[in-house]
Design a protein around this motif. Structure first.
Motif, PDB file in Angstrom:
ATOM      1  N   GLY A 264       0.787  -1.225   0.000  1.00 13.54           N
ATOM      2  CA  GLY A 264       0.000   0.000   0.000  1.00 13.54           C
ATOM      3  C   GLY A 264       0.821   1.278   0.000  1.00 13.54           C
ATOM      4  N   GLU A 266       3.926   3.710  -1.468  1.00 10.61           N
ATOM      5  CA  GLU A 266       4.788   3.937  -2.629  1.00 10.61           C
ATOM      6  C   GLU A 266       6.262   3.782  -2.263  1.00 10.61           C
ATOM      7  OE1 GLU A 266       4.156   4.584  -6.070  1.00 10.61           O
ATOM      8  OE2 GLU A 266       2.366   3.599  -5.267  1.00 10.61           O
ATOM      9  N   ARG A 305      -3.273   0.844   4.511  1.00 14.93           N
ATOM     10  CA  ARG A 305      -2.695   1.270   3.226  1.00 14.93           C
ATOM     11  C   ARG A 305      -2.923   0.203   2.151  1.00 14.93           C
ATOM     12  NH1 ARG A 305       3.274   3.046   5.189  1.00 14.93           N
ATOM     13  NH2 ARG A 305       3.120   0.906   5.999  1.00 14.93           N
ATOM     14  N   CYS A 306      -2.758  -1.063   2.530  1.00 18.12           N
ATOM     15  CA  CYS A 306      -3.002  -2.140   1.555  1.00 18.12           C
ATOM     16  C   CYS A 306      -4.472  -2.220   1.175  1.00 18.12           C
ATOM     17  CB  CYS A 306      -2.525  -3.476   2.121  1.00 18.12           C
ATOM     18  SG  CYS A 306      -0.728  -3.651   2.193  1.00 18.12           S
ATOM     19  N   GLN A 307      -5.357  -2.035   2.160  1.00 15.16           N
ATOM     20  CA  GLN A 307      -6.786  -2.065   1.874  1.00 15.16           C
ATOM     21  C   GLN A 307      -7.192  -0.905   0.970  1.00 15.16           C
ATOM     22  OE1 GLN A 307      -9.181  -4.518   2.753  1.00 15.16           O
ATOM     23  NE2 GLN A 307      -7.204  -5.564   3.030  1.00 15.16           N
ATOM     24  N   LYS A 308      -6.571   0.247   1.173  1.00 10.82           N
ATOM     25  CA  LYS A 308      -6.847   1.388   0.303  1.00 10.82           C
ATOM     26  C   LYS A 308      -6.365   1.099  -1.122  1.00 10.82           C
ATOM     27  CE  LYS A 308      -6.328   6.417  -0.077  1.00 10.82           C
ATOM     28  NZ  LYS A 308      -6.041   6.429  -1.528  1.00 10.82           N
ATOM     29  N   ARG A 309      -5.184   0.495  -1.225  1.00 12.65           N
ATOM     30  CA  ARG A 309      -4.668   0.152  -2.544  1.00 12.65           C
ATOM     31  C   ARG A 309      -5.638  -0.805  -3.253  1.00 12.65           C
ATOM     32  NH1 ARG A 309      -0.516   2.349  -5.288  1.00 12.65           N
ATOM     33  NH2 ARG A 309       1.081   1.890  -3.711  1.00 12.65           N
ATOM     34  N   ALA A 311      -8.846  -1.084  -2.781  1.00 13.42           N
ATOM     35  CA  ALA A 311     -10.055  -0.346  -3.167  1.00 13.42           C
ATOM     36  C   ALA A 311      -9.782   0.531  -4.384  1.00 13.42           C
ATOM     37  CB  ALA A 311     -10.539   0.501  -1.996  1.00 13.42           C
ATOM     38  N   ASP A 312      -8.657   1.248  -4.370  1.00 12.04           N
ATOM     39  CA  ASP A 312      -8.330   2.150  -5.477  1.00 12.04           C
ATOM     40  C   ASP A 312      -8.128   1.396  -6.786  1.00 12.04           C
ATOM     41  OD1 ASP A 312      -8.439   4.232  -3.684  1.00 12.04           O
ATOM     42  OD2 ASP A 312      -6.248   4.445  -3.487  1.00 12.04           O
ATOM     43  N   GLU A 313      -7.575   0.195  -6.695  1.00 12.26           N
ATOM     44  CA  GLU A 313      -7.263  -0.581  -7.904  1.00 12.26           C
ATOM     45  C   GLU A 313      -8.344  -1.614  -8.228  1.00 12.26           C
ATOM     46  OE1 GLU A 313      -4.772   0.079  -9.854  1.00 12.26           O
ATOM     47  OE2 GLU A 313      -3.825   1.580  -8.552  1.00 12.26           O
ATOM     48  N   HIS A 314      -9.430  -1.612  -7.433  1.00 13.93           N
ATOM     49  CA  HIS A 314     -10.557  -2.529  -7.651  1.00 13.93           C
ATOM     50  C   HIS A 314     -10.104  -3.995  -7.588  1.00 13.93           C
ATOM     51  CE1 HIS A 314     -12.724   1.079  -8.772  1.00 13.93           C
ATOM     52  NE2 HIS A 314     -11.828   1.319  -9.729  1.00 13.93           N
ATOM     53  N   TYR A 324      -1.003  -7.460  -8.544  1.00 15.78           N
ATOM     54  CA  TYR A 324      -0.815  -6.044  -8.863  1.00 15.78           C
ATOM     55  C   TYR A 324       0.654  -5.667  -8.714  1.00 15.78           C
ATOM     56  CZ  TYR A 324      -0.504  -1.048  -7.781  1.00 15.78           C
ATOM     57  OH  TYR A 324      -0.122   0.272  -7.731  1.00 15.78           O
TER      58      TYR A 324
END
Length: 482
Positions: A264, A266, A305-309, A311-314, A324
């Protein structure tokens, strides 16, 4: 065993008066002279013109005469020896056959014969794990010499893992001043003693690493022997040593908590890309191995952060999150002119069409890969993990477990019957893997690898129709006693 051998009447004896000739360039001839100095042929006096009687000729020829990058022809009669190939690699492999004939001859007398030979597979590999226990560059060179003699052409160098980082990265010096050292001699003691690392100058420090100059030296040494070194930089799992040193790259942000990179942030990709840039500069190999195996993925399930990634990347699962990451790293390497190889876990969550799969958990990963149109290298543990016991365990040094005899290794067939002819062409070859959890010394390592790697060398080179166990067994015992 060569693809084709025809015996004729008579023989030829190499004597001190025997002259050598080659039409290779002056630079290549000197490289060949330097190489032969360390072999049973010794110092070779090359003549300036074809030798005629009592001569050995090593000649590049047209590809219409000898076809294939690694193919060669040897003709021996009472007048001398003629070795022909359309490439310098073919000349080199023909020389290995000539050396094998010499090392099993009396008084350097060779039978009259004709050999036409080329390999079955383009990839014939040995994997060396230097993370669990470190082996110096001279040991690696010694294995390269043996690999060349048996016509193996890929060294898979496992340079990073949770037990230690072994390659100098200028941008991240703590990887070698800290992550390359542990306060325990044996891995088992480290494993139960907290799995911590220490400073290089700590009196308890055990470990080591290769400087970038060491890497360049070994890569050049391998290239002289027509061996490509494929480096492995583990990701996203097996990364405890990195996360102990740079905990901000983990999901918890704390050392000694996580084994997987945080996908998650960068910062993870910045770190990996910076490392890979230096790796690319050191290794000319078309392929970079990125690991991809045995990531637990557990911390990703609760990491914000991983969960957001995801969600953002579906992304619907942590398997897709790993996919990913692999795809993103692959694109980075592709953009820099390289391709990836990964263990068969990289299939999970979706596989890029340009990735090559190294199938270790059986043959299923390789089968799945080639049916999807990807290339694969077969290295299933059942046949190719040379850290298993090879005789009755109570008579053997420590091993990882299992039971793998020379005969069982030799019985391996890399191309499953379920594949079509077109799919079978995507099987690049085979590899023997040596993991060093229980192998702390060079002597132990060599005991585990030889002679079993010779079975995989023959599987990789010889067509299946010339393979015969009894014949191989006799030749293998001769080879390891040279």
């Amino acid at each position: 065993m060569p693809r084709s051998v025809e015996y004729h009447s008579g023989n030829f004896t190499i004597s001190p008066e025997t002259k050598f000739y080659t039409n290779l360039s002056a630079e290549s001839r000197q490289a060949l002279t330097d190489y032969l100095e360390g072999t049973s042929l010794g110092s070779v006096p090359f003549a300036e013109s074809a030798t005629g009687n009592n001569g050995i000729e090593l000649n590049l020829c047209d590809s219409s005469i000898v076809t294939g990058n690694e193919a060669y022809r040897i003709e021996i009669d009472k007048k001398g020896i003629r070795l022909s190939a359309s490439t310098e690699t073919g000349i080199f492999y023909g020389l290995q056959t000539l050396l094998q004939l010499l090392n099993n001859s009396d008084n350097k007398t060779l039978p009259a014969l004709t050999i036409n030979d080329s390999p079955r597979f383009p990839y014939r590999g040995l994997h060396l794990d230097v993370s669990r226990h470190f082996f110096d560059k001279e040991f690696v060179k010694k294995q390269l010499d043996a690999m060349a003699y048996f016509k193996m052409n890929r060294l898979h160098w496992h340079l990073t893992d949770g037990a230690g980082w072994r390659i100098e990265i200028k941008k991240y010096p703590r990887l070698t001043s800290f992550a390359a050292w542990r306060p325990f001699d044996k891995l088992n003691d480290w494993w139960v003693g907290g799995r911590t690392f220490c400073e290089q100058d700590d009196p308890r420090a055990v470990g080591g690493y290769y400087t970038q100059d060491d890497i360049r030296e070994v890569v050049a040494y391998a290239a002289e022997r027509h061996i490509t070194i494929i480096p492995e930089i583990e990701m996203p799992g097996h990364s405890e040593e990195v996360l102990a040193t740079y905990p901000e790259l983990s999901c918890s942000g704390k050392p000694y908590v996580n084994a997987d990179f945080c996908i998650g942030t960068e910062k993870t990709f910045e770190f990996l890309e910076n490392v890979l840039l230096e790796v690319i500069d050191l290794f000319p190999s078309e392929y970079i191995h990125i690991g991809g195996d045995e990531a637990s993925k557990s911390s990703w399930k609760t990491c914000p952060r991983c969960q957001k990634r995801m969600a953002d990347e579906h992304l619907n699962s942590v398997d897709e999150l790993q996919s990913y990451m692999i795809h993103r790293i692959e694109k980075f390497l592709n953009d820099h002119g390289r391709k990836i190889i990964g263990w068969d876990e990289i299939i999970e969550g979706g596989l890029s069409p340009t990735a090559t799969v190294m199938s270790w958990r059986g043959e299923e990963g390789g089968i799945k890969a080639v049916k999807a149109g990807n290339q694969a290298i077969m290295t299933p543990g059942k046949y190719c993990y040379l850290d298993a016991f090879q005789d009755a365990p109570n008579t053997q040094p420590m091993a990882i477990g299992g039971y793998l005899t020379l005969e069982k290794v030799y019985s391996f067939e890399p191309v499953p019957d379920s594949l079509s002819t077109k799919e079978a062409e995507l099987i690049l070859g085979v590899q023997g893997n040596v993991w060093t959890e229980h192998i702390p010394t060079p002597e132990h390592y060599e005991y585990m690898i030889y002679p079993r790697i010779l079975a995989l060398a023959e599987i990789g080179w010889s067509p299946s129709e010339v393979k015969k166990w009894d014949n191989f067994h006799t030749r293998a015992l001769q080879a390891v006693n040279i």
